[in-house]
Design a protein around this motif. Structure first.
Motif, PDB file in Angstrom:
ATOM      1  N   ALA A  47      33.499  49.054 -29.736  1.00  0.00           N
ATOM      2  CA  ALA A  47      32.232  49.274 -29.037  1.00  0.00           C
ATOM      3  C   ALA A  47      31.530  50.524 -29.559  1.00  0.00           C
ATOM      4  O   ALA A  47      30.311  50.517 -29.809  1.00  0.00           O
ATOM      5  N   LEU A  48      32.272  51.603 -29.746  1.00  0.00           N
ATOM      6  CA  LEU A  48      31.673  52.841 -30.242  1.00  0.00           C
ATOM      7  C   LEU A  48      31.146  52.678 -31.666  1.00  0.00           C
ATOM      8  O   LEU A  48      30.128  53.275 -32.030  1.00  0.00           O
ATOM      9  N   PHE A  49      31.816  51.857 -32.463  1.00  0.00           N
ATOM     10  CA  PHE A  49      31.325  51.568 -33.805  1.00  0.00           C
ATOM     11  C   PHE A  49      29.952  50.894 -33.712  1.00  0.00           C
ATOM     12  O   PHE A  49      29.017  51.253 -34.434  1.00  0.00           O
ATOM     13  N   GLY A  50      29.831  49.922 -32.815  1.00  0.00           N
ATOM     14  CA  GLY A  50      28.548  49.241 -32.631  1.00  0.00           C
ATOM     15  C   GLY A  50      27.466  50.180 -32.151  1.00  0.00           C
ATOM     16  O   GLY A  50      26.312  50.108 -32.600  1.00  0.00           O
ATOM     17  N   VAL A  51      27.817  51.095 -31.247  1.00  0.00           N
ATOM     18  CA  VAL A  51      26.852  52.090 -30.768  1.00  0.00           C
ATOM     19  C   VAL A  51      26.385  52.973 -31.926  1.00  0.00           C
ATOM     20  O   VAL A  51      25.195  53.238 -32.098  1.00  0.00           O
ATOM     21  N   ALA A  52      27.347  53.437 -32.742  1.00  0.00           N
ATOM     22  CA  ALA A  52      27.034  54.386 -33.808  1.00  0.00           C
ATOM     23  C   ALA A  52      26.292  53.751 -34.975  1.00  0.00           C
ATOM     24  O   ALA A  52      25.740  54.478 -35.818  1.00  0.00           O
ATOM     25  N   LEU A  53      26.251  52.426 -35.042  1.00  0.00           N
ATOM     26  CA  LEU A  53      25.476  51.779 -36.098  1.00  0.00           C
ATOM     27  C   LEU A  53      23.985  52.077 -35.966  1.00  0.00           C
ATOM     28  O   LEU A  53      23.245  52.011 -36.953  1.00  0.00           O
ATOM     29  N   TYR A  54      23.558  52.431 -34.748  1.00  0.00           N
ATOM     30  CA  TYR A  54      22.158  52.817 -34.542  1.00  0.00           C
ATOM     31  C   TYR A  54      22.078  54.332 -34.692  1.00  0.00           C
ATOM     32  O   TYR A  54      22.627  55.081 -33.867  1.00  0.00           O
ATOM     33  N   PRO A  55      21.435  54.838 -35.746  1.00  0.00           N
ATOM     34  CA  PRO A  55      21.494  56.268 -36.067  1.00  0.00           C
ATOM     35  C   PRO A  55      21.122  57.207 -34.920  1.00  0.00           C
ATOM     36  O   PRO A  55      21.725  58.274 -34.772  1.00  0.00           O
ATOM     37  N   LEU A  56      20.146  56.826 -34.107  1.00  0.00           N
ATOM     38  CA  LEU A  56      19.702  57.737 -33.045  1.00  0.00           C
ATOM     39  C   LEU A  56      20.718  57.863 -31.911  1.00  0.00           C
ATOM     40  O   LEU A  56      20.575  58.740 -31.055  1.00  0.00           O
ATOM     41  N   ASN A  57      21.742  57.030 -31.910  1.00  0.00           N
ATOM     42  CA  ASN A  57      22.798  57.144 -30.894  1.00  0.00           C
ATOM     43  C   ASN A  57      23.849  58.187 -31.272  1.00  0.00           C
ATOM     44  O   ASN A  57      24.616  58.641 -30.413  1.00  0.00           O
ATOM     45  N   ARG A  58      23.903  58.555 -32.538  1.00  0.00           N
ATOM     46  CA  ARG A  58      25.008  59.393 -33.019  1.00  0.00           C
ATOM     47  C   ARG A  58      25.030  60.791 -32.408  1.00  0.00           C
ATOM     48  O   ARG A  58      26.100  61.273 -32.013  1.00  0.00           O
ATOM     49  N   PRO A  59      23.889  61.494 -32.284  1.00  0.00           N
ATOM     50  CA  PRO A  59      23.940  62.815 -31.651  1.00  0.00           C
ATOM     51  C   PRO A  59      24.486  62.771 -30.222  1.00  0.00           C
ATOM     52  O   PRO A  59      25.203  63.693 -29.807  1.00  0.00           O
ATOM     53  N   ALA A  60      24.170  61.718 -29.471  1.00  0.00           N
ATOM     54  CA  ALA A  60      24.683  61.616 -28.104  1.00  0.00           C
ATOM     55  C   ALA A  60      26.198  61.484 -28.111  1.00  0.00           C
ATOM     56  O   ALA A  60      26.893  62.076 -27.270  1.00  0.00           O
ATOM     57  N   LEU A  61      26.737  60.708 -29.049  1.00  0.00           N
ATOM     58  CA  LEU A  61      28.190  60.565 -29.152  1.00  0.00           C
ATOM     59  C   LEU A  61      28.837  61.906 -29.489  1.00  0.00           C
ATOM     60  O   LEU A  61      29.892  62.257 -28.940  1.00  0.00           O
ATOM     61  N   VAL A  62      28.219  62.664 -30.377  1.00  0.00           N
ATOM     62  CA  VAL A  62      28.740  63.989 -30.730  1.00  0.00           C
ATOM     63  C   VAL A  62      28.736  64.890 -29.499  1.00  0.00           C
ATOM     64  O   VAL A  62      29.718  65.593 -29.214  1.00  0.00           O
ATOM     65  N   GLU A  63      27.644  64.859 -28.761  1.00  0.00           N
ATOM     66  CA  GLU A  63      27.521  65.684 -27.554  1.00  0.00           C
ATOM     67  C   GLU A  63      28.593  65.341 -26.527  1.00  0.00           C
ATOM     68  O   GLU A  63      29.072  66.219 -25.788  1.00  0.00           O
ATOM     69  N   LEU A  64      29.003  64.086 -26.477  1.00  0.00           N
ATOM     70  CA  LEU A  64      30.008  63.635 -25.501  1.00  0.00           C
ATOM     71  C   LEU A  64      31.444  63.910 -25.944  1.00  0.00           C
ATOM     72  O   LEU A  64      32.384  63.540 -25.255  1.00  0.00           O
ATOM     73  N   GLY A  65      31.614  64.554 -27.093  1.00  0.00           N
ATOM     74  CA  GLY A  65      32.962  64.885 -27.550  1.00  0.00           C
ATOM     75  C   GLY A  65      33.655  63.771 -28.309  1.00  0.00           C
ATOM     76  O   GLY A  65      34.884  63.762 -28.413  1.00  0.00           O
ATOM     77  N   CYS A  66      32.870  62.852 -28.854  1.00  0.00           N
ATOM     78  CA  CYS A  66      33.450  61.720 -29.559  1.00  0.00           C
ATOM     79  C   CYS A  66      34.259  62.163 -30.778  1.00  0.00           C
ATOM     80  O   CYS A  66      35.330  61.614 -31.062  1.00  0.00           O
ATOM     81  N   ALA A  67      33.772  63.164 -31.502  1.00  0.00           N
ATOM     82  CA  ALA A  67      34.463  63.609 -32.712  1.00  0.00           C
ATOM     83  C   ALA A  67      35.866  64.105 -32.390  1.00  0.00           C
ATOM     84  O   ALA A  67      36.838  63.754 -33.068  1.00  0.00           O
ATOM     85  N   ARG A  68      35.982  64.905 -31.352  1.00  0.00           N
ATOM     86  CA  ARG A  68      37.296  65.440 -30.976  1.00  0.00           C
ATOM     87  C   ARG A  68      38.254  64.312 -30.609  1.00  0.00           C
ATOM     88  O   ARG A  68      39.421  64.295 -31.036  1.00  0.00           O
ATOM     89  N   ALA A  69      37.771  63.345 -29.818  1.00  0.00           N
ATOM     90  CA  ALA A  69      38.618  62.230 -29.409  1.00  0.00           C
ATOM     91  C   ALA A  69      39.040  61.377 -30.599  1.00  0.00           C
ATOM     92  O   ALA A  69      40.188  60.936 -30.699  1.00  0.00           O
ATOM     93  N   LEU A  70      38.115  61.153 -31.527  1.00  0.00           N
ATOM     94  CA  LEU A  70      38.417  60.322 -32.690  1.00  0.00           C
ATOM     95  C   LEU A  70      39.433  61.000 -33.603  1.00  0.00           C
ATOM     96  O   LEU A  70      40.399  60.368 -34.048  1.00  0.00           O
ATOM     97  N   PHE A  71      39.246  62.281 -33.896  1.00  0.00           N
ATOM     98  CA  PHE A  71      40.176  62.961 -34.792  1.00  0.00           C
ATOM     99  C   PHE A  71      41.548  63.135 -34.145  1.00  0.00           C
ATOM    100  O   PHE A  71      42.571  63.150 -34.848  1.00  0.00           O
ATOM    101  N   ALA A  72      41.588  63.257 -32.820  1.00  0.00           N
ATOM    102  CA  ALA A  72      42.879  63.305 -32.135  1.00  0.00           C
ATOM    103  C   ALA A  72      43.639  61.998 -32.349  1.00  0.00           C
ATOM    104  O   ALA A  72      44.867  62.001 -32.557  1.00  0.00           O
TER     105      ALA A  72
END
Length: 348
Positions: A172-197
């Motif tokens: 689901a997150l992959f589908g969300v991130a396919l739309y470029p304008l959604n990516r900053p919101a995912l970063v703000e929500l801590g997605c990077a930390r969760a993914l790298f963990a």
């Protein structure tokens, strides 16, 4: 098809009647029957949506009984054949968000504490199904509580974090991130930390590959440069590209992530990558690896060019700054350059 529609109307009628008299047992049985029918017979999914099943199923998503799991599974099945009907149901995204959130953050006192609750898993999969439609990606991306619930589903400690639930959340997150304008919101929500963990600590089959695929998409925004730096993300990606303990797909995704990060983040991202010891060598090895996939080699080659161009641009910028500093020094030290009279003379 008339037979399918009649079957759907009968099933939805039973659910409508049970809900009207507030009979939990009959409601749960009706939802279970709809789940079974939508799984066994793909041709009945559209008629179920046409008969009005979606709003009734959505209302069961936060139920404390098994009907929540059955309702989420039925919605997933229906969405595979009738995405427009599901997406056009008022409040459906809020209901799916609530299902994921309530299941992934249930308190230990829950009667289901020793069993994973699959409602969140099915709800996340339903969101991923809806995201197959390009036009729905900005709409779903605007639902911050839904994105937050999906990110939470990646984190350990939830009774919903089965391998399947994690993979569905990643899809689901992959589908969300396919739309470029959604990516900053995912970063703000801590997605990077969760993914790298997940990438570092999770050994479940396929998780690293799926997580790095999402990382590669999220990397395509300038906000990711700082977010990746905060969790040593660039170092992790370089280690994956190096390939010592990574699958071919993970190496390919890591190279794609670094390329997207450099393209979105510019000179600062190039500096982050080149600051990791052995980064350029690891990328070059992938580009020259005859056993790597064609896509992986192409990503590595493009990344090498981007790093070289970025480094050259950085060097030019530093030379320009040094020259500008030199001129500033002349202005301050030479009375001719600094004299208002000389300036007036030149104007004349």
């Amino acid at each position: 098809m008339e037979v399918k529609l009649q079957t759907a109307r009968t099933l939805v009628g039973r659910l409508r009647g049970a809900a009207a008299v507030r009979d939990p047992g009959a409601t749960a049985a009706a939802v279970a029957d709809i789940r079974r029918a939508s799984k066994d017979d793909p041709d009945v999914r559209g008629p179920l949506a046409d008969a009005g099943a979606v709003p009734f199923l959505a209302s069961q998503l936060t139920s404390t009984s098994m009907s929540a799991e059955d309702a989420a599974a039925a919605l997933l099945n229906i969405s595979l054949s009738a995405r427009e009907q599901v997406m056009s149901t008022p409040g459906i995204l809020d209901a799916l968000s609530a299902a994921i959130h309530s299941s992934s953050s249930s308190s230990p006192s829950s009667s289901f504490e020793d069993q994973p609750n699959h409602a969140a898993q099915h709800a996340a999969a339903a969101v991923a199904s809806l995201l197959c439609v390009d036009a729905y990606r900005p709409i779903i991306g605007a639902k911050i509580p839904l994105l937050s619930a999906l990110v939470t589903l990646l984190r350990p400690g939830s009774r919903s974090t089965t391998t399947r639930a994690t993979k569905d959340a990643l899809k689901a997150l992959f589908g969300v991130a396919l739309y470029p304008l959604n990516r900053p919101a995912l970063v703000e929500l801590g997605c990077a930390r969760a993914l790298f963990a997940l990438v570092v600590a999770d050994g479940r089959s396929g998780i690293v590959e799926d997580a790095t695929a999402v990382v590669a998409q999220v990397a395509g925004c300038a906000e990711s440069v700082a977010a990746f730096a905060a969790v040593a993300g660039v170092r992790i990606l370089v280690d994956l590209v190096d390939g010592a303990a990574a699958t071919g797909r993970a190496r390919e995704n890591a190279a794609s992530a670094l390329l997207n990060l450099v393209m979105a983040g510019g000179e600062s991202a190039v500096e982050e990558v080149l600051a990791v010891g052995g980064a350029e060598e690891a990328v070059r090895e992938l580009a020259e690896d005859q056993g790597a996939s064609a896509r992986g080699k192409a990503k590595a080659e493009a990344l090498l060019r981007a790093l070289e161009d970025g480094a050259a641009a950085g060097n030019r910028r530093r030379r320009e700054h040094r020259f500008a500093d030199f001129l500033d020094g002349l202005v301050l030290s030479d009375p001719y350059f600094s004299s208002p009279a000389s300036a007036a003379t030149h104007d004349g």
